[in-house]
Design a protein around this motif. Structure first.
Motif, short mmCIF file in Angstrom:
data_model
loop_
_atom_site.label_atom_id
_atom_site.label_comp_id
_atom_site.label_asym_id
_atom_site.label_seq_id
_atom_site.Cartn_x
_atom_site.Cartn_y
_atom_site.Cartn_z
N VAL A 87 -1.79 -5.27 3.92
CA VAL A 87 -1.68 -5.11 5.38
C VAL A 87 -2.61 -6.08 6.09
O VAL A 87 -2.24 -6.73 7.08
N TYR A 158 -4.23 4.81 6.49
CA TYR A 158 -2.92 4.60 5.88
C TYR A 158 -2.64 5.66 4.82
O TYR A 158 -1.53 6.20 4.74
N SER A 198 -4.62 2.38 -1.30
CA SER A 198 -5.16 2.09 0.03
C SER A 198 -6.61 2.53 0.18
O SER A 198 -7.38 1.89 0.89
#
Length: 523
Positions: A87, A158, A198
């Motif tokens: 990301v 996330y 994440s």
């Protein structure tokens, strides 16, 4: 009459109370489900204007320095960050060094999680006003600033959204078995692996989810199949973690988990208990317990939180469980496994003498409090069932009045972690250092290459980290797309042979071609 039918009947009652009429007007104009989202947006809106901080520079440097696959495999602080770093790579590639975009993305995902939390609680309790209360209480939590206000911790944001989505799907197919399709399971597998890659909170939740399903038992007829399915995902996450830990040596040496846990067991236990009581009490009492307007001194937070938990949270837990059905108790204890797993992981990882960790560290409570919100509302729903029907019809009014009274203290009580002074100093250092590099490049009117002294760059409160962020050269890498600027090659003069050798060993990276060992030319 079922609980859901009772709820619908109560919700349709009318009253002449002005507050009831006012809340009815607002909830007709904006559906009740969106009020927690709007409240969270109002409280955390200022986070959009934060700047880069500490680890942010390392992540930005990694995605600018390494090829994509090498960049996403870089780990930090014991986390595996494939999804999170992907990301960061995408946002930086599209929008450059613009912190506003990163914070906008993080806040948007947080708001989506608030909306998802409302749906989860509403479906579990059949009480929309209670769901709005739980979602708003978590969405506005001042302790959430520790994660929302720091780009490096957005991986937890996330991961939380991914786990909540998995829980939502689990609740849906537990009520309607026909919804358990291969497409749903594939989506859940992807979400769990995204969560696991994440942030640490996502990894521990993914590993524990088979046990959650085994205890919850949402579909008894396919219990074994579900446990094996989620267990296989947990196994993939564990293998990926072990592989990454061995493939990427973070420089901390070999970590013996068993020996560390035995040697530090009392410290681990104290930190776990502190995290649990601070997490639960700060969820319920928000800015009164933690934050800028807290009534509790930071040094006294664990002991005060423990006392409050004993007299408030514990009685609610006991009474709620006593008055709940067996299936509801299974849900409650299954869900409690998730925050316990996260707090346990933090306690083990942060219990060494190297870390000055406290239970009040804001970023440790984001995911855990989302799950605590669900558990708390399940317990409160059982207590609310004991109230007279004539009081239950004012549920929306009570939520509306509470929200009006709470939103300003929650907005004022946000936790700033770390402090504003360090943030401002680092922002000023970043701007002045980039300007210095730019000036050195533009002032060079001779032939290439352009030589610049590689000054150290402080990104952490406690000092410099030249291996992870090798000074001005690293700042140049994340600020310029190429090592050639205006047709001239840029090189950085470095006095440390060790640093130059480590940079050259990173084959395929930009830093390997930037540093030049020249101690005689570095003043």
């Amino acid at each position: 009459m079922t609980m859901g039918q009772s709820f619908m009947k109560v919700d349709n009652n009318k009253s002449d109370l002005p507050a009831y009429q006012l809340s009815g007007y607002f909830t007709k104009t904006v559906p009740l489900a969106w009020w927690p989202v709007l409240a969270a947006l109002a409280v955390h809106f200022s986070m959009l204007f934060n700047g880069f901080l500490s680890d942010d520079y390392v992540h930005l440097y990694n995605v600018s320095n390494f090829p994509f696959l090498d960049a996403i495999s870089q780990r930090m602080g014991g986390h595996i960050l494939y999804s999170y770093t992907a990301v960061v790579w995408l946002v930086k590639s599209l929008f450059g060094l613009n912190p506003f975009v990163f914070f906008l993305l993080g806040l948007t995902i947080h708001l989506a999680s608030v909306r998802l939390l409302f749906e989860i609680i509403s479906r579990l309790t059949a009480r929309e006003s209670l769901a709005a209360f739980g979602a708003a209480l978590w969405g506005m939590s001042p302790i959430s600033t520790g994660s929302l206000g720091w780009i490096s911790v957005h991986g937890q944001v996330y991961a939380t959204a991914a786990i909540l989505w998995v829980l939502f799907d689990t609740i849906r197919y537990s009520k309607t078995p026909s919804l358990l399709k291969n497409s749903v399971l594939i989506r859940q597998a992807c979400l769990l692996l995204v969560a696991a890659t994440s942030f640490g909170a996502g990894l521990s939740s993914t590993v524990l989810y088979p046990l959650v399903i085994a205890l919850w038992n949402p579909l008894p007829n396919v219990r074994t199949r579900l446990v094996l399915f989620y267990g296989s995902i947990a196994l993939v996450a564990i293998v990926l973690y072990v592989f990454t830990m061995n493939f990427q040596n973070e420089g901390h040496g070999k970590f013996d988990l068993i020996k560390h846990s035995v040697d530090n067991f009392p410290r681990i236990l104290r930190l776990f208990a502190g995290l649990l009581v601070v997490g639960t009490t700060s969820f319920f009492f928000g800015p009164l317990i933690i934050g800028k307007i807290s009534l509790v001194p930071v040094a006294s937070l664990p002991s005060v939180a423990a006392m409050i938990a004993v007299f408030t949270v514990l009685p609610v837990l006991v009474l709620g469980c006593l008055w709940s059905r067996l299936s509801e108790r299974r849900q409650i204890f299954a869900l409690l496994l998730l925050p316990c797993a996260v707090y346990g992981l933090i306690s083990v990882a942060r219990s060494s003498a190297f870390f000055s960790t406290t239970a009040g560290t804001a970023r440790y409570h984001y995911f855990a409090q989302a799950i605590l919100a669900i558990v708390a509302c399940l317990l409160l729903a059982r207590l609310i069932d004991r109230l007279p029907d004539k009081l239950l019809k004012y549920g929306r009014t009570a939520f509306f009045v509470w929200l009006v009274l709470a939103i300003f203290p929650f907005a004022l009580g946000q936790v700033i972690d770390p402090g504003k002074d360090f943030r401002d100093a680092q922002d000023a250092q970043y701007k002045s250092s980039v300007l210095e590099i730019k000036t050195a490049i533009e002032s060079n009117t001779g032939q290439e290459p352009i030589f610049i002294v590689n000054k150290p760059y402080k990104i952490f409160i406690w000092g410099y980290t030249p291996v992870k962020f090798p000074g001005f050269a690293a700042l140049f890498v994340l600020s310029y797309p190429s090592n050639i600027v205006n047709g001239k090659r840029v090189l950085f003069l470095e006095s440390s042979r060790e640093l130059v050798d480590k940079a050259k060993a990173q084959q395929g990276s930009r830093i390997s071609e930037l540093l030049v060992y020249a101690p005689d030319r570095v003043k």
